[in-house]
Design a protein around this motif. Structure first.
Motif, PDB file in Angstrom:
ATOM      1  N   SER A  82       0.843  -1.197   0.000  1.00 32.03           N
ATOM      2  CA  SER A  82       0.000   0.000   0.000  1.00 32.03           C
ATOM      3  C   SER A  82       0.875   1.242   0.000  1.00 32.03           C
ATOM      4  CB  SER A  82      -0.890   0.020   1.253  1.00 32.03           C
ATOM      5  OG  SER A  82      -1.683  -1.130   1.306  1.00 32.03           O
ATOM      6  N   LEU A  84       0.678   5.280   0.793  1.00 32.74           N
ATOM      7  CA  LEU A  84      -0.139   6.315   1.428  1.00 32.74           C
ATOM      8  C   LEU A  84       0.552   7.665   1.309  1.00 32.74           C
ATOM      9  CD1 LEU A  84      -0.101   3.579   3.386  1.00 32.74           C
ATOM     10  CD2 LEU A  84      -1.676   4.929   4.705  1.00 32.74           C
ATOM     11  N   TYR A 189      -1.185  -0.400  -4.889  1.00 29.54           N
ATOM     12  CA  TYR A 189      -2.408   0.414  -4.871  1.00 29.54           C
ATOM     13  C   TYR A 189      -2.036   1.894  -4.884  1.00 29.54           C
ATOM     14  CZ  TYR A 189      -4.605  -3.960  -3.661  1.00 29.54           C
ATOM     15  OH  TYR A 189      -5.033  -5.255  -3.692  1.00 29.54           O
ATOM     16  N   ASN A 191      -3.928   4.934  -4.444  1.00 37.63           N
ATOM     17  CA  ASN A 191      -5.149   5.665  -4.069  1.00 37.63           C
ATOM     18  C   ASN A 191      -4.949   7.163  -4.229  1.00 37.63           C
ATOM     19  OD1 ASN A 191      -5.556   3.142  -1.944  1.00 37.63           O
ATOM     20  ND2 ASN A 191      -7.440   4.020  -2.729  1.00 37.63           N
ATOM     21  N   HIS A 195      -8.255   9.836  -0.006  1.00 38.92           N
ATOM     22  CA  HIS A 195      -8.764   8.634   0.659  1.00 38.92           C
ATOM     23  C   HIS A 195      -8.081   8.385   1.996  1.00 38.92           C
ATOM     24  CE1 HIS A 195     -10.216   6.895  -3.399  1.00 38.92           C
ATOM     25  NE2 HIS A 195     -11.203   7.470  -2.760  1.00 38.92           N
ATOM     26  N   HIS A 196      -6.867   8.918   2.152  1.00 36.50           N
ATOM     27  CA  HIS A 196      -6.128   8.633   3.381  1.00 36.50           C
ATOM     28  C   HIS A 196      -6.351   9.697   4.457  1.00 36.50           C
ATOM     29  CE1 HIS A 196      -4.208   5.470   1.199  1.00 36.50           C
ATOM     30  NE2 HIS A 196      -3.680   6.297   0.326  1.00 36.50           N
ATOM     31  N   SER A 204     -13.999   6.353   2.682  1.00 41.02           N
ATOM     32  CA  SER A 204     -12.896   5.735   1.940  1.00 41.02           C
ATOM     33  C   SER A 204     -12.591   4.323   2.396  1.00 41.02           C
ATOM     34  CB  SER A 204     -11.632   6.588   2.096  1.00 41.02           C
ATOM     35  OG  SER A 204     -11.874   7.915   1.756  1.00 41.02           O
ATOM     36  N   THR A 208      -9.559   1.955   0.716  1.00 41.59           N
ATOM     37  CA  THR A 208      -8.301   1.667   1.419  1.00 41.59           C
ATOM     38  C   THR A 208      -8.336   0.311   2.123  1.00 41.59           C
ATOM     39  OG1 THR A 208      -9.123   2.846   3.360  1.00 41.59           O
ATOM     40  CG2 THR A 208      -7.793   4.109   1.818  1.00 41.59           C
ATOM     41  N   LEU A 211      -5.289  -2.179   3.032  1.00 41.56           N
ATOM     42  CA  LEU A 211      -4.410  -2.130   4.210  1.00 41.56           C
ATOM     43  C   LEU A 211      -4.541  -3.400   5.051  1.00 41.56           C
ATOM     44  CD1 LEU A 211      -4.964   1.580   5.252  1.00 41.56           C
ATOM     45  CD2 LEU A 211      -2.797   0.565   4.545  1.00 41.56           C
ATOM     46  N   SER A 217       3.668  -1.253   3.909  1.00 38.56           N
ATOM     47  CA  SER A 217       3.096   0.032   3.499  1.00 38.56           C
ATOM     48  C   SER A 217       4.218   1.044   3.325  1.00 38.56           C
ATOM     49  CB  SER A 217       2.127   0.561   4.558  1.00 38.56           C
ATOM     50  OG  SER A 217       1.031  -0.306   4.680  1.00 38.56           O
ATOM     51  N   ALA A 260      -4.015   5.279   9.116  1.00 36.82           N
ATOM     52  CA  ALA A 260      -3.718   3.972   8.527  1.00 36.82           C
ATOM     53  C   ALA A 260      -3.586   2.913   9.618  1.00 36.82           C
ATOM     54  CB  ALA A 260      -2.432   4.045   7.709  1.00 36.82           C
ATOM     55  N   SER A 263      -6.950   1.996  10.891  1.00 41.51           N
ATOM     56  CA  SER A 263      -7.662   1.144   9.926  1.00 41.51           C
ATOM     57  C   SER A 263      -7.141  -0.287   9.999  1.00 41.51           C
ATOM     58  CB  SER A 263      -7.471   1.674   8.504  1.00 41.51           C
ATOM     59  OG  SER A 263      -7.975   2.969   8.392  1.00 41.51           O
TER      60      SER A 263
END
Lengths: 412, 345
Positions: A82, A84, A189, A191, A195-196, A204, A208, A211, A217, A260, A263
């Protein structure tokens, strides 16, 4: 196996087949223009499914989201990574630069980077072509801002009557030149930064959701959007001057890490006292604007070393040294970022990256804003960042005889 | 029900902490599902030279209800990060509202709102209905690239339940053409109009009966290569426009049972199914109205007879079933009696 679109885990026999016959180009859930998804019961000698009209179908789909799954995911182990970052931090530039460097330097690396499904990576190819194979090297080029929705980067599907928009990832295959080891499928990904943001967390959640499954990440910190880090950047960069004129509150980038982490905890059902073991690369971007004054020349440094037999290895000492330098730079100017990262993650590496290696120029055309002189683009440490993320998540998968990469700065 | 929403790239959006692509103008009290729908419809792909604005009226469903969305998505200079920006302005409303307002006035209202925006975030009250002209609109003067006969014919296509597209020469002002076409829509068909210039990046399935694109755009290439939409060939003679449906046809449309059948149903898995009556409506436009009307009524009667058999027929079937059951019971009883008597000493 795991669907790279909705991250549903299922058994291989649950895969749906996708009808390719012209008469079956309407799925009852996805709608017109999408081939019918069905459970195959008749196969030819090669194992390809027959659709209800008797035509062969060779594409597969996830039994939950019904979106197509590339064949490579059936054969090769996926590693989800991912990326971010705040809006405008340069995530699309970073990805295009990292994947292009992987392709370009394949002859120096023990593995090659290929596209198992070129159609799915069309946007990535467009970005790579624009930056690294421009029609006119003297022209100013830039990548457009990533949309938060739309069919270009997202596909809509339905779960129990509710529409969901799921991101379209890039899928790459990393396979050893000698083909002595099974290939790795790298799923990336890209994004939109929006979205973050914590303010969009609720809306979002689907975008996302990767994750939950990501092996590593990468958080891209934009120093120009941070008031203190910006002071350490070169004034020659027009982005600095532009950011100085903004009156609004810049996004708090340490909150991206907090968001993050929250999440991941929620999706993986982790307790608060449990640290997140998923490797985290804190990549401080736009290094061409700040690294010159604060780090040794990053273009002269390399995380790779070659032994007497010509075999490439990861230079752990060099990697740790660079990580310590970047961490020290962040701690001096943005201690809230290092503090948050240390508190939430166990396995962290700090790296400098510059996706273009040069500052943008203001276009003479007001409508076009800023762009990079295509011929001057020379990325640094983007590929290294991606390789480090993969090696941290699965030590030895790319460099088989390596010892695991030591974490740069473990948390307290 | 009527809501507006504007979405663009900004250093600070309406929601605290939002930056980048964010909502900057929104009607207060807008339900979340409508906000998400409109934000999701704001994606834009620059297409054509100069890039086309996406403008029009499209239909979809949200939270199980049909909804009409008028949109204008247009290039909007560069944003605070120096990258190309766009501005999307939407108006979402229900069918009752769609019947009240001429579609060309709704789109013109959007164009005026976008052009007059001062760049500041705002929470607005529901758009004043008086602000949107409710009367007959004067016909827009179209770009001379398209003769009036074609404008009328395309107006007819915009209310027919077929999906069509048309390619126009590069440089044509598609927003003006859309406004001109919408101004030909008769009052009784206002709520049926569905038209759009260009294809935006919306992932959601939207009903768009007529799409206008520039011939040198990527959208033109995609539509040319695609299936399911008919191309309108402007080199041919324009078909005779039927500006108002025949009264008989209108009465069939108002038939309540037929309307119920026609409604698109959503299964619990979200799939959309269509009834035979949809097919009936789709063929309607291509046939002379009287002949089609007769066929419609015949099909309705035939369908009704199949789904609701006459009372006498149902009654005789029931009697036959009862008789068969009595005979079967008698046979079983006789068999048991015979068996028992045979076993006894």
């Amino acid at each position: 196996m795991i669907c790279h679109r909705c991250w549903h885990e299922f058994e291989i026999h649950e895969l749906l087949s996708v009808a390719e016959s012209d008469n079956l180009q309407e799925d009852p859930i996805l709608g017109a223009g999408r081939g019918l998804r069905f459970v195959a019961s008749r196969f030819d000698r090669d194992g390809n499914a027959y659709d209800p009209t008797g035509a062969l179908s060779q594409a597969f789909a996830c039994p939950r989201c019904r979106l197509k799954i590339p064949r490579i995911l059936i054969h090769a182990r996926p590693i989800f990574v991912s990326l971010l970052g705040a809006p405008g931090s340069g995530k699309s530039f970073f990805l295009a630069s990292a994947t292009w460097s992987l392709r370009e330097q394949a002859h120096q690396l023990p593995f090659a980077c290929t596209d198992p499904d070129p159609v799915a990576n069309a946007l990535l190819h467009e970005s790579e072509g624009l930056l690294f194979r421009p029609a006119n090297p003297g022209a100013l080029v830039t990548l457009k801002k990533t949309e938060t929705g739309g069919s270009e980067r997202y596909d809509e599907t339905w779960f129990e009557g509710t529409p969901f928009s799921l991101p379209t990832p890039y899928v790459l295959t990393l396979s050893s030149h000698e083909r002595t080891r099974p290939p790795i499928t790298l799923v990336l990904y890209d994004n939109a930064g929006e979205h973050h943001l914590p303010s969009n967390a609720r809306d979002s959640a689907q975008a996302t959701g990767h994750l939950r499954r990501s092996a590593a990440s990468i958080v891209l910190i934009d120093p120009i959007q941070h008031p203190e880090l910006r002071k350490a950047c070169s004034d020659a960069d027009p982005q600095v001057a532009m950011a100085n004129t903004l009156s609004g509150t810049p996004p708090r980038q340490e909150l991206l890490v907090s968001q993050a982490a929250a999440s991941i905890r929620k999706m993986r059902n982790l307790r608060e006292e449990e640290a997140i073991d998923q490797p985290l690369i804190v990549a401080v971007g736009k290094a061409d604007a700040w690294a010159g004054a604060h780090l040794a020349d990053i273009n002269e440094q390399s995380m790779f070393t070659r032994d007497d037999e010509g075999q490439l290895h990861i230079d752990h000492e060099a990697l740790s040294s660079v990580s310590a330098s970047v961490r020290a730079f962040l701690e001096n100017h943005a201690p809230e970022i290092t503090g948050t990262v240390d508190a939430l993650c166990n396995n962290v590496l700090y790296l400098p990256v510059s996706a273009t290696g040069t500052a943008p120029e203001l276009s003479s055309d007001d409508e076009r804003g800023m762009g990079f002189r295509a011929g001057d683009i020379t990325p640094s440490w983007t590929m290294e960042c991606l390789v480090a993320a993969i090696e941290l998540s699965d030590p030895g998968c790319l460099f088989p005889e390596e010892q695991p990469v030591p974490p740069g700065e473990p948390g307290p | 029900m009527i809501f507006e929403l504007a979405h663009t790239s900004t250093p600070q959006g309406l929601e605290p902490g939002s930056t980048g692509y964010a909502t900057v103008v929104r009607t207060s009290g807008m339900p979340n599902h409508i906000r998400r729908l409109l934000e999701g419809m704001s994606a834009y792909r620059a297409d054509g030279t100069p890039p086309m604005a996406v403008c029009g009226i499209r239909k979809t469903r949200t939270a199980g209800h049909p909804i009409t969305v008028a949109s204008l998505i247009t290039p909007y200079g560069t944003d605070h990060s120096g990258r190309a920006n766009r501005l999307a302005w939407h108006l979402a409303y229900d069918e009752a509202t769609a019947r009240q307002h001429p579609p060309s006035s709704v789109v013109q209202w959007l164009v005026d709102r976008a052009e007059g925006w001062n760049g500041k975030n705002a929470t607005t009250s529901a758009p004043e209905l008086e602000q949107i002209n409710t009367g007959e609109t004067p016909p827009h003067q179209p770009d001379p690239v398209l003769e009036q006969a074609w404008i009328d014919a395309l107006g007819n296509h915009a209310i027919e339940p077929h999906e069509r597209w048309v390619g126009l020469p590069p440089g044509t002002n598609l927003v003006e053409i859309v406004l001109a076409i919408l101004s030909t829509i008769p009052e009784e068909c206002r709520h049926e109009a569905s038209i759009c210039s260009g294809i935006d990046g919306t992932a959601r399935e939207l009903e768009t009966r007529l799409i206008l694109v520039n011939e040198e755009s990527k959208a033109h290439q995609r539509l040319s290569a695609g299936v399911g939409r008919d191309k309108v060939d402007l080199s041919e003679t324009p078909p005779k426009a039927v500006t108002r449906p025949a009264p008989e046809l209108e009465s069939v449309r108002k038939d309540e049972s037929l309307r119920n059948k026609r409604t698109v149903r959503e299964t619990e898995t979200g799939s959309r199914t269509r009834t035979r009556h949809d097919h009936l409506f789709e063929e309607k436009a291509s046939k002379p109205s009287q002949e089609q009307d007769a066929e419609d009524h015949a099909l309705i009667n035939q369908t009704s007879a199949h789904e609701h058999p006459p009372e006498e027929q149902r009654s005789s079937t029931r009697n036959l079933l009862i008789l068969a059951a009595v005979v079967a019971l008698a046979a079983i009883g006789l068999f048991l009696l015979t068996t028992l008597m045979g076993d006894s000493p």
